[in-house]
Design an enzyme around this catalytic site. Structure first.
Site, PDB file in Angstrom:
ATOM      1  N   SER A 129     -21.163 -34.409 -10.036  1.00 36.36           N
ATOM      2  CA  SER A 129     -21.528 -35.377 -11.070  1.00 36.36           C
ATOM      3  C   SER A 129     -22.914 -35.944 -10.822  1.00 36.36           C
ATOM      4  O   SER A 129     -23.342 -36.107  -9.662  1.00 36.36           O
ATOM      5  CB  SER A 129     -20.507 -36.522 -11.076  1.00 36.36           C
ATOM      6  OG  SER A 129     -20.940 -37.594 -11.881  1.00 36.36           O
ATOM      7  N   TYR A 154     -16.112 -43.394  -7.554  1.00 34.83           N
ATOM      8  CA  TYR A 154     -16.100 -42.069  -8.179  1.00 34.83           C
ATOM      9  C   TYR A 154     -17.260 -41.233  -7.656  1.00 34.83           C
ATOM     10  O   TYR A 154     -17.081 -40.063  -7.256  1.00 34.83           O
ATOM     11  CB  TYR A 154     -16.184 -42.209  -9.699  1.00 34.83           C
ATOM     12  CG  TYR A 154     -16.409 -40.897 -10.409  1.00 34.83           C
ATOM     13  CD1 TYR A 154     -15.368 -39.979 -10.532  1.00 34.83           C
ATOM     14  CD2 TYR A 154     -17.651 -40.577 -10.952  1.00 34.83           C
ATOM     15  CE1 TYR A 154     -15.574 -38.765 -11.178  1.00 34.83           C
ATOM     16  CE2 TYR A 154     -17.861 -39.376 -11.602  1.00 34.83           C
ATOM     17  CZ  TYR A 154     -16.822 -38.473 -11.712  1.00 34.83           C
ATOM     18  OH  TYR A 154     -17.035 -37.279 -12.346  1.00 34.83           O
TER      19      TYR A 154
END
Length: 325
Positions: A129, A154
């Protein structure tokens, strides 16, 4: 030969599966159909795949090694893996941090352990990501930048995945490519993502919240371009002992307010906008340097938001039925 695809019922996973099937691949899809968001949407995505004779689906949790590790013996003809399954959502990681470590770290480890047991594994492509860049201010973000200051759990789990993958490449010669996705949007997207939440609120006459006056900027990337990059990367395996990390984005940083304006035009309605301070989990701007993935597979994003957003809206109006509200 077969391709194992984790997260097959997910937003990106469904689109990747369709593209693989369209070119004649045999795809084994894995997904646990997590209730993080409406499972009906996930089942509808699966419905687009399950009628295909080259698609096989397994409902399984990637972090369950008792289920996942035997897949190496069950499917010895798997030569490539596209690992997209994860617990998504930056802000939700403040609510349920354990789910992120279980799915994103343990799940990634189990997939690697399963992959190294496959007798003919050629390439494992996995989703990282752009969140790993944290609060970096040098733009565009390049794969050579330091990424040791994540601003969300995350992001930390995704960076952990990259490091674990590097160790598995070193120890076992497992050929891997990690793709740092930049703000993916498009048809069949997730209800917790901004395009869906904004579109629904605008159609219902409810306010939407823009942080710092909508001045935040994101590298919005259309899902079709993401799919092209995933398949291009998959077809060009990394060297076993040299894992690679690649950005995959639109190579254009757009203001969130501009994104909303295009969404308003596509919906034919104006948004009611509320301003709020930027949360600690959000960064000011993302912008992908795509030189590396361009060199690997000739990746070139082809879909500006003026094209991609109307495509999303056309699907959303049919799926949600909100347009008549």
């Amino acid at each position: 030969m077969s391709i194992l695809l984790t997260g097959a019922a997910g937003f990106i996973g469904m689109h990747v599966a369709e593209a693989l099937l369209a070119r004649g691949e045999h795809v084994i899809g894995v997904d646990n159909l997590s209730p993080y968001y409406d499972v009906r949407l996930k089942r509808a995505r699966l419905g687009r795949l399950e009628s295909h004779r080259n698609f096989e689906f397994l409902e399984a949790d990637i972090s369950d090694r008792e289920v996942m590790l035997p897949l190496a013996a069950r499917y010895p003809r798997v030569t490539r893996i596209v690992h997209l399954a994860a617990q998504p959502g930056v802000r939700h990681s403040l609510v349920d941090p354990f789910a992120y470590v279980q799915a994103n770290v343990m799940g990634h480890l189990v997939v690697l352990e399963m992959a190294r047991r496959l007798p003919r594994i050629e390439h494992l492509v996995y989703a990282s990501s752009s969140s790993v860049y944290g609060g970096n201010r040098k733009l565009p973000f390049a794969e050579t930048d330091r990424v040791d200051h994540p601003v969300s759990l995350y992001a930390a789990t995704k960076r952990a995945d990259e490091l674990i993958s590097e160790s598995y490449a070193h120890l076992f010669g497992l050929p891997q490519s990690g793709l740092r996705f930049f703000t993916v949007y498009g048809p069949w997207g997730r209800p917790d993502m901004a395009p869906w939440m904004f579109a629904e609120a605008i159609l219902r006459g409810r306010p939407i919240t823009l942080y710092d006056g909508g001045r935040l900027k994101r590298d919005f990337t259309y899902v079709g371009d993401i799919v092209a990059g995933v398949l291009g990367c998959l077809d060009h395996p990394a060297a076993g002992a040299s894992p690679r990390i690649l950005n995959i984005g639109n190579h254009r940083s757009e203001g969130v307010r501009r994104f909303v304006a295009v969404l308003e035009e596509a919906l034919g309605r104006r948004a009611i906008i509320v301003d709020a301070p930027r949360p600690a989990t959000d960064v000011e701007e993302t912008f992908a340097d795509i030189g590396a993935i361009r060199e690997v597979c000739g990746f070139e994003p082809a879909t500006p938001i003026e094209v991609g957003i109307p495509r999303f809206v056309s699907w959303f109006l049919v799926w949600s039925g909100v347009g008549g509200a």
